[in-house]
Design a protein around this motif. Structure first.
Motif, PDB file in Angstrom:
ATOM      1  N   ALA A   1      -2.223   6.407   8.180  1.00 57.13           N
ATOM      2  CA  ALA A   1      -0.795   6.533   8.416  1.00 57.13           C
ATOM      3  C   ALA A   1      -0.647   4.836   8.738  1.00 57.13           C
ATOM      4  N   GLY A   2      -1.758   4.441   8.756  1.00 60.01           N
ATOM      5  CA  GLY A   2      -1.497   2.837   9.234  1.00 60.01           C
ATOM      6  C   GLY A   2      -2.412   1.685   8.084  1.00 60.01           C
ATOM      7  N   LEU A   3      -3.181   2.640   7.057  1.00 56.59           N
ATOM      8  CA  LEU A   3      -3.223   1.471   5.992  1.00 56.59           C
ATOM      9  C   LEU A   3      -2.538   1.555   5.326  1.00 56.59           C
ATOM     10  N   LEU A   4      -1.487   2.929   4.989  1.00 58.80           N
ATOM     11  CA  LEU A   4      -0.307   3.319   4.326  1.00 58.80           C
ATOM     12  C   LEU A   4       0.893   2.391   5.345  1.00 58.80           C
ATOM     13  N   GLY A   5       0.939   1.835   6.381  1.00 58.56           N
ATOM     14  CA  GLY A   5       2.352   1.074   6.594  1.00 58.56           C
ATOM     15  C   GLY A   5       2.629   2.171   7.397  1.00 58.56           C
ATOM     16  N   MET A   6       2.719   3.205   8.026  1.00 62.58           N
ATOM     17  CA  MET A   6       3.820   4.012   7.993  1.00 62.58           C
ATOM     18  C   MET A   6       3.818   4.808   9.533  1.00 62.58           C
ATOM     19  N   GLN A   7       4.938   4.663   9.969  1.00 62.98           N
ATOM     20  CA  GLN A   7       5.069   4.774  12.239  1.00 62.98           C
ATOM     21  C   GLN A   7       4.385   6.507  11.764  1.00 62.98           C
ATOM     22  N   PRO A   8       4.035   6.112  13.323  1.00 63.04           N
ATOM     23  CA  PRO A   8       2.923   7.682  13.841  1.00 63.04           C
ATOM     24  C   PRO A   8       4.225   8.734  13.148  1.00 63.04           C
ATOM     25  N   GLY A   9       3.687   9.756  13.434  1.00 68.52           N
ATOM     26  CA  GLY A   9       4.699  10.977  13.076  1.00 68.52           C
ATOM     27  C   GLY A   9       5.559  10.873  11.639  1.00 68.52           C
ATOM     28  N   LYS A  10       6.097  10.031  10.710  1.00 70.15           N
ATOM     29  CA  LYS A  10       6.321  10.166   9.565  1.00 70.15           C
ATOM     30  C   LYS A  10       5.267  11.564   9.157  1.00 70.15           C
ATOM     31  N   PRO A  11       5.386  12.116   8.121  1.00 68.73           N
ATOM     32  CA  PRO A  11       4.929  12.678   6.872  1.00 68.73           C
ATOM     33  C   PRO A  11       4.944  12.113   6.022  1.00 68.73           C
ATOM     34  N   ALA A  12       3.327  12.729   4.871  1.00 69.62           N
ATOM     35  CA  ALA A  12       2.940  11.827   3.382  1.00 69.62           C
ATOM     36  C   ALA A  12       2.279  12.767   2.708  1.00 69.62           C
ATOM     37  N   LEU A  13       2.690  12.882   1.495  1.00 70.99           N
ATOM     38  CA  LEU A  13       2.407  13.726   0.653  1.00 70.99           C
ATOM     39  C   LEU A  13       1.168  13.707   0.379  1.00 70.99           C
ATOM     40  N   MET A  14       0.012  15.447   0.517  1.00 71.68           N
ATOM     41  CA  MET A  14      -1.146  15.659   0.554  1.00 71.68           C
ATOM     42  C   MET A  14      -1.527  15.884  -0.619  1.00 71.68           C
ATOM     43  N   ILE A  15      -2.109  15.455  -1.262  1.00 75.49           N
ATOM     44  CA  ILE A  15      -2.331  16.171  -2.490  1.00 75.49           C
ATOM     45  C   ILE A  15      -3.805  15.867  -3.171  1.00 75.49           C
ATOM     46  N   LYS A  16      -4.446  16.715  -3.411  1.00 73.32           N
ATOM     47  CA  LYS A  16      -6.149  17.259  -3.299  1.00 73.32           C
ATOM     48  C   LYS A  16      -6.212  17.880  -4.906  1.00 73.32           C
ATOM     49  N   ARG A  17      -7.077  17.231  -5.221  1.00 71.06           N
ATOM     50  CA  ARG A  17      -6.993  17.010  -6.869  1.00 71.06           C
ATOM     51  C   ARG A  17      -8.141  17.154  -7.592  1.00 71.06           C
ATOM     52  N   VAL A  18      -8.981  17.704  -8.588  1.00 72.38           N
ATOM     53  CA  VAL A  18      -9.481  18.208  -9.538  1.00 72.38           C
ATOM     54  C   VAL A  18      -9.878  17.528 -10.696  1.00 72.38           C
ATOM     55  N   ALA A  19     -10.754  17.260 -10.413  1.00 74.07           N
ATOM     56  CA  ALA A  19     -11.055  16.281 -11.918  1.00 74.07           C
ATOM     57  C   ALA A  19     -12.039  17.096 -12.809  1.00 74.07           C
TER      58      ALA A  19
ATOM     59  N   PRO B   1       0.721  -1.241  -0.281  1.00 67.94           N
ATOM     60  CA  PRO B   1      -0.186   0.043   0.233  1.00 67.94           C
ATOM     61  C   PRO B   1       0.907   0.958   0.066  1.00 67.94           C
ATOM     62  N   VAL B   2       0.291   2.049  -0.937  1.00 67.82           N
ATOM     63  CA  VAL B   2       1.305   3.904  -0.852  1.00 67.82           C
ATOM     64  C   VAL B   2       0.792   4.565  -1.156  1.00 67.82           C
ATOM     65  N   ILE B   3      -0.798   4.631  -1.268  1.00 63.03           N
ATOM     66  CA  ILE B   3      -1.683   5.573  -1.870  1.00 63.03           C
ATOM     67  C   ILE B   3      -2.731   5.475  -1.340  1.00 63.03           C
ATOM     68  N   CYS B   4      -3.323   6.622  -0.560  1.00 63.97           N
ATOM     69  CA  CYS B   4      -5.081   6.347   0.006  1.00 63.97           C
ATOM     70  C   CYS B   4      -5.801   7.657  -0.375  1.00 63.97           C
ATOM     71  N   ASP B   5      -7.134   7.220  -1.340  1.00 65.64           N
ATOM     72  CA  ASP B   5      -7.553   8.042  -1.981  1.00 65.64           C
ATOM     73  C   ASP B   5      -9.128   7.985  -0.959  1.00 65.64           C
ATOM     74  N   ASP B   6      -9.550   9.084  -0.980  1.00 70.11           N
ATOM     75  CA  ASP B   6     -10.642   9.952  -0.625  1.00 70.11           C
ATOM     76  C   ASP B   6     -11.609  10.497  -1.730  1.00 70.11           C
ATOM     77  N   ILE B   7     -12.111  10.026  -2.560  1.00 65.83           N
ATOM     78  CA  ILE B   7     -12.766  10.546  -3.705  1.00 65.83           C
ATOM     79  C   ILE B   7     -14.225  11.224  -3.173  1.00 65.83           C
ATOM     80  N   VAL B   8     -14.279  12.377  -3.732  1.00 66.75           N
ATOM     81  CA  VAL B   8     -16.196  12.697  -4.074  1.00 66.75           C
ATOM     82  C   VAL B   8     -16.656  13.166  -5.508  1.00 66.75           C
ATOM     83  N   VAL B   9     -17.535  12.370  -5.918  1.00 67.80           N
ATOM     84  CA  VAL B   9     -18.602  12.547  -6.955  1.00 67.80           C
ATOM     85  C   VAL B   9     -19.612  13.263  -5.885  1.00 67.80           C
ATOM     86  N   PRO B  10     -20.021  14.230  -6.969  1.00 68.77           N
ATOM     87  CA  PRO B  10     -22.304  14.968  -6.868  1.00 68.77           C
ATOM     88  C   PRO B  10     -22.305  13.455  -7.157  1.00 68.77           C
TER      89      PRO B  10
END
Lengths: 251, 251
Positions: free
Chosen positions: B201-219, B144-153
């Motif tokens: 962080a848990g889903l991505l298997g990251m140690q607590p406190g480690k930084p991640a890239l946050m990407i906000k995308r509009v399609a 696991p590398v990415i966790c996406d939260d998708i919102v659509v109308p």
DNA sequence: TTCGATTTGTTCGTATGTATT
DNA sequence: TAATACATACGAACAAATCGA
């Protein structure tokens, strides 16, 4: 018609591709200086012995790549590193409120060094080749937001010293272009999130342990030649990196 | 010549721009389906009552925007969301070792909800409008590398349910396109660095406190209409975000 | 396999419009 | 105003790729 340009050419490119290559060669050789007009389309057509439409098609692509700039009634110009171009194509940090401004740069250090393994790989130079290393602090809205560590091959910038760099007018790529005829036309950036070194966090006014954006950039000139390797740390508290492919699309 | 198309038009666009607009209208209206060929250039020229060169210039721009795809001898096709297109234009996470692969997606949740203020602003829908929220976990190289939260109308995707979404073949944008005729043609992304919520962080298997890239995308689809808002968290330990403008340049 | 029809790709040429100097 | 330069639009001819008869 006899394909004059492709005549001695083993790879049978379309004529307009050959014209494009020859125009690019002239640009790379510095025959046409940044900001200056290239010969008019009818003149180029005559020089290359092709129709004006073929010249236009070649120029079309160079314009799409932002290497040339057309102006109706005036001519076609070699793109320069003005602030506008920087803002739209090379500088991607914007305020989270949507504000878009050019940073004010403060040089922190300038020194001569030798290429490490990362520099070597990115700049395609031998290990231990002489390099220049410049650290800059970039401010937006008066506050430090970005810290850049720039590495360039010393051989590409003979005589470049701290004074010249610090006293430049305009952007850094503008300096490369105006003083060394080196035209940065493309960049490739790789982003990740990490905790910045304590020293850099301090420069950016960040609390220890806070994450920052780390951006590794390679800047290229004609023919894919690397010019500069740059590692940037960005305090992404109030700013973010904008990746918007609309900018490169036609209207 | 009489400018037939612009005749009843207050904004005097060039003919080929009008043709482009009319082609785009047909695309947006779903007259020409994704993957199918649009009418041949001579036919379009006849329909629009312009020369073939004018039609070509209009199509040229749509091809440059990756909305249409030309194939010599076959025709001109409406671009589809194949894996290749996704990999080159919509998916920007690559291995730090340079590896480039499509992720394997696992749906974690699918629920109906109402738009919050962020969704409202990004999707240009009223506060409280019905939305669909999907959480996906994306794996690269099995991890696991990415966790996406998708919102659509919800209104744009009538009848879309968990089953349909989970059982889709191909990419998510491929689903929008094939089942709803909604063609995502552009995205805008804003990146920052932050500590992910503990759950992610848990889903991505990251140690607590480690930084991640946050990407906000509009399609977006045709006419700048927003289709989807997506917040992604990326474990940038072994992967990074690649921003390379060469991909969109002519050869 | 060959051939012909179809479709896009390239190149040429010409005329006219629009912006700049 | 005149000259110059790019922008638009038209048309024609042939090349190259594709596909089906």
């Amino acid at each position: 018609m006899t394909n004059t340009l492709a005549a001695g050419n083993l790879t049978f490119n379309p004529l307009y591709k050959e014209v494009k290559i020859r125009i690019t060669r002239s640009l790379a050789a510095g025959e046409w200086k940044p900001g200056a007009a290239i010969p008019s389309e009818p003149r180029l057509a005559e020089q290359f012995n092709v129709s004006i439409g073929t010249v236009r098609k070649a120029i079309d692509e160079l314009v799409a790549e932002k290497i040339l700039l057309r102006q109706q009634g005036r001519g076609t110009f070699v793109a320069t590193h003005t602030e506008d171009r920087t803002l739209f194509y090379f500088f991607h940090i914007v305020g989270k409120d949507g504000s878009k401004e050019l940073p004010v740069t403060e040089m922190l250090s300038f020194r001569r060094d030798k290429a490490g393994s990362e520099d070597m790989a990115r700049l395609q130079i031998p290990r231990g080749a002489k390099t220049l290393r410049i650290r800059n602090l970039l401010k937006l809205g008066g506050k430090p937001v970005i810290c850049d560590d720039i590495v360039v091959p010393a051989a590409m910038f003979p005589g470049l010293d701290e004074e010249t760099f610090a006293r430049r007018e305009g952007t850094i790529y503008g300096l490369y272009q105006a003083r060394y005829g080196i035209n940065v036309i493309r960049i490739s950036e790789r982003l990740s999130a990490a905790k910045p070194p304590a020293r850099i966090a301090g420069l950016l006014g960040m609390q220890p342990g806070k994450p920052a954006l780390m951006i590794k950039r390679v800047a290229y000139t004609y023919n894919y030649m690397p010019v500069e390797y740059r590692v940037s740390w960005v305090n992404s508290g109030n700013h973010e990196y904008l990746s918007d492919l609309w900018k490169s699309a036609p209207a």
